[in-house]
Design a protein around this motif. Sequence first.
Motif, PDB file in Angstrom:
ATOM      1  N   HIS A   2      -8.354  10.855 -12.721  1.00 32.64           N
ATOM      2  CA  HIS A   2      -8.682   9.381 -12.948  1.00 32.64           C
ATOM      3  C   HIS A   2      -7.538   8.617 -12.376  1.00 32.64           C
ATOM      4  O   HIS A   2      -7.850   7.396 -11.582  1.00 32.64           O
ATOM      5  CB  HIS A   2      -8.107   8.882 -14.426  1.00 32.64           C
ATOM      6  N   ILE A   3      -6.010   8.806 -12.152  1.00 30.92           N
ATOM      7  CA  ILE A   3      -5.205   8.052 -11.483  1.00 30.92           C
ATOM      8  C   ILE A   3      -5.722   8.004 -10.033  1.00 30.92           C
ATOM      9  O   ILE A   3      -5.569   6.938  -9.433  1.00 30.92           O
ATOM     10  CB  ILE A   3      -3.872   8.679 -11.648  1.00 30.92           C
ATOM     11  N   LEU A   4      -5.965   9.045  -9.541  1.00 25.17           N
ATOM     12  CA  LEU A   4      -6.583   9.237  -7.992  1.00 25.17           C
ATOM     13  C   LEU A   4      -7.512   8.288  -7.603  1.00 25.17           C
ATOM     14  O   LEU A   4      -7.762   7.490  -6.625  1.00 25.17           O
ATOM     15  CB  LEU A   4      -6.443  10.755  -7.465  1.00 25.17           C
ATOM     16  N   VAL A   5      -8.400   8.247  -8.563  1.00 27.53           N
ATOM     17  CA  VAL A   5      -9.716   7.354  -8.207  1.00 27.53           C
ATOM     18  C   VAL A   5      -9.422   6.101  -8.458  1.00 27.53           C
ATOM     19  O   VAL A   5      -9.980   5.191  -7.678  1.00 27.53           O
ATOM     20  CB  VAL A   5     -10.752   8.091  -9.517  1.00 27.53           C
ATOM     21  N   ASP A   6      -8.516   5.812  -9.538  1.00 21.49           N
ATOM     22  CA  ASP A   6      -8.142   4.253  -9.486  1.00 21.49           C
ATOM     23  C   ASP A   6      -7.374   3.953  -8.349  1.00 21.49           C
ATOM     24  O   ASP A   6      -7.547   2.574  -7.460  1.00 21.49           O
ATOM     25  CB  ASP A   6      -7.296   4.032 -10.694  1.00 21.49           C
ATOM     26  N   PHE A   7      -6.516   4.568  -7.682  1.00 21.76           N
ATOM     27  CA  PHE A   7      -6.040   4.413  -6.206  1.00 21.76           C
ATOM     28  C   PHE A   7      -6.909   4.171  -5.145  1.00 21.76           C
ATOM     29  O   PHE A   7      -6.701   3.505  -4.572  1.00 21.76           O
ATOM     30  CB  PHE A   7      -4.838   5.448  -6.146  1.00 21.76           C
ATOM     31  N   THR A   8      -7.752   5.223  -5.003  1.00 20.46           N
ATOM     32  CA  THR A   8      -8.974   5.032  -3.988  1.00 20.46           C
ATOM     33  C   THR A   8      -9.547   3.906  -4.164  1.00 20.46           C
ATOM     34  O   THR A   8      -9.904   3.081  -3.287  1.00 20.46           O
ATOM     35  CB  THR A   8      -9.737   6.379  -4.154  1.00 20.46           C
ATOM     36  N   THR A   9      -9.928   3.570  -5.503  1.00 16.26           N
ATOM     37  CA  THR A   9     -11.017   2.309  -5.738  1.00 16.26           C
ATOM     38  C   THR A   9     -10.044   1.110  -5.298  1.00 16.26           C
ATOM     39  O   THR A   9     -10.496   0.153  -4.358  1.00 16.26           O
ATOM     40  CB  THR A   9     -11.158   2.174  -6.971  1.00 16.26           C
ATOM     41  N   ARG A  10      -8.860   1.062  -5.563  1.00 13.85           N
ATOM     42  CA  ARG A  10      -8.040  -0.052  -5.245  1.00 13.85           C
ATOM     43  C   ARG A  10      -7.921  -0.302  -3.462  1.00 13.85           C
ATOM     44  O   ARG A  10      -7.756  -1.116  -2.969  1.00 13.85           O
ATOM     45  CB  ARG A  10      -6.646   0.061  -5.700  1.00 13.85           C
ATOM     46  N   ILE A  11      -7.581   0.808  -2.788  1.00 18.53           N
ATOM     47  CA  ILE A  11      -7.829   0.847  -1.396  1.00 18.53           C
ATOM     48  C   ILE A  11      -8.951   0.341  -0.839  1.00 18.53           C
ATOM     49  O   ILE A  11      -9.085  -0.360   0.282  1.00 18.53           O
ATOM     50  CB  ILE A  11      -7.502   2.362  -0.875  1.00 18.53           C
ATOM     51  N   PHE A  12     -10.132   0.980  -1.407  1.00 20.26           N
ATOM     52  CA  PHE A  12     -11.396   0.646  -0.864  1.00 20.26           C
ATOM     53  C   PHE A  12     -11.756  -0.774  -1.060  1.00 20.26           C
ATOM     54  O   PHE A  12     -12.306  -1.596  -0.210  1.00 20.26           O
ATOM     55  CB  PHE A  12     -12.666   1.261  -1.526  1.00 20.26           C
ATOM     56  N   GLU A  13     -11.309  -1.499  -2.105  1.00 23.39           N
ATOM     57  CA  GLU A  13     -11.501  -2.816  -2.562  1.00 23.39           C
ATOM     58  C   GLU A  13     -10.693  -3.869  -1.395  1.00 23.39           C
ATOM     59  O   GLU A  13     -10.878  -4.750  -1.076  1.00 23.39           O
ATOM     60  CB  GLU A  13     -11.002  -3.237  -3.849  1.00 23.39           C
ATOM     61  N   LEU A  14      -9.505  -3.104  -1.165  1.00 24.61           N
ATOM     62  CA  LEU A  14      -8.392  -3.976  -0.212  1.00 24.61           C
ATOM     63  C   LEU A  14      -9.104  -3.986   1.345  1.00 24.61           C
ATOM     64  O   LEU A  14      -9.241  -4.881   1.738  1.00 24.61           O
ATOM     65  CB  LEU A  14      -7.272  -3.167  -0.241  1.00 24.61           C
ATOM     66  N   ILE A  15      -9.876  -2.886   1.679  1.00 28.95           N
ATOM     67  CA  ILE A  15     -10.488  -2.657   2.758  1.00 28.95           C
ATOM     68  C   ILE A  15     -11.414  -3.445   2.976  1.00 28.95           C
ATOM     69  O   ILE A  15     -11.780  -4.292   4.008  1.00 28.95           O
ATOM     70  CB  ILE A  15     -10.742  -1.353   2.885  1.00 28.95           C
ATOM     71  N   ALA A  16     -12.363  -3.647   1.773  1.00 30.10           N
ATOM     72  CA  ALA A  16     -13.448  -4.583   1.790  1.00 30.10           C
ATOM     73  C   ALA A  16     -13.191  -6.061   1.877  1.00 30.10           C
ATOM     74  O   ALA A  16     -13.984  -6.846   2.454  1.00 30.10           O
ATOM     75  CB  ALA A  16     -14.185  -4.327   0.554  1.00 30.10           C
ATOM     76  N   ILE A  63       0.894  -1.338   0.119  1.00 28.45           N
ATOM     77  CA  ILE A  63      -0.096   0.076  -0.177  1.00 28.45           C
ATOM     78  C   ILE A  63       0.719   1.227  -0.145  1.00 28.45           C
ATOM     79  O   ILE A  63       0.734   2.418  -0.768  1.00 28.45           O
ATOM     80  CB  ILE A  63      -0.911   0.087   1.098  1.00 28.45           C
ATOM     81  N   MET A  64       1.744   1.236   0.969  1.00 24.33           N
ATOM     82  CA  MET A  64       2.966   2.305   0.858  1.00 24.33           C
ATOM     83  C   MET A  64       3.541   2.601  -0.486  1.00 24.33           C
ATOM     84  O   MET A  64       3.743   3.887  -1.093  1.00 24.33           O
ATOM     85  CB  MET A  64       3.792   2.253   1.812  1.00 24.33           C
TER      86      MET A  64
END
Length: 89
Positions: free
Chosen positions: A71-85, A9-10
């Motif tokens: 778009h790059i930031l939304v992709d990153f946020t989506t990956r983080i939320f999927e990881l949390i889920a 993640i880092m």
Amino acid sequence: MTENIVLSIMKDAIQTAILVSAPILLVATLVGLIISIFQATTQIQEQTLTFVPKLLAAALIGLLMGSWMLHILVDFTTRIFELIANMGG
């Protein structure tokens, strides 16, 4: 959460930050270098001569590449939320 997940993640966060900030930083640096060379050759030492062109160039790049950066930031946020889920169950 294992150490490998945290490091991943880092790494992803740092890569995303560099990728998003690079266009504006590179253009501002290039404009600053050109202005510095101009000032050195003409011996004009006006502070606003360096600030205003860099500000305008950064704003222009922000306008032109803003949707790509978002778009790059939304992709990153989506990956983080999927990881949390996926961690929840």
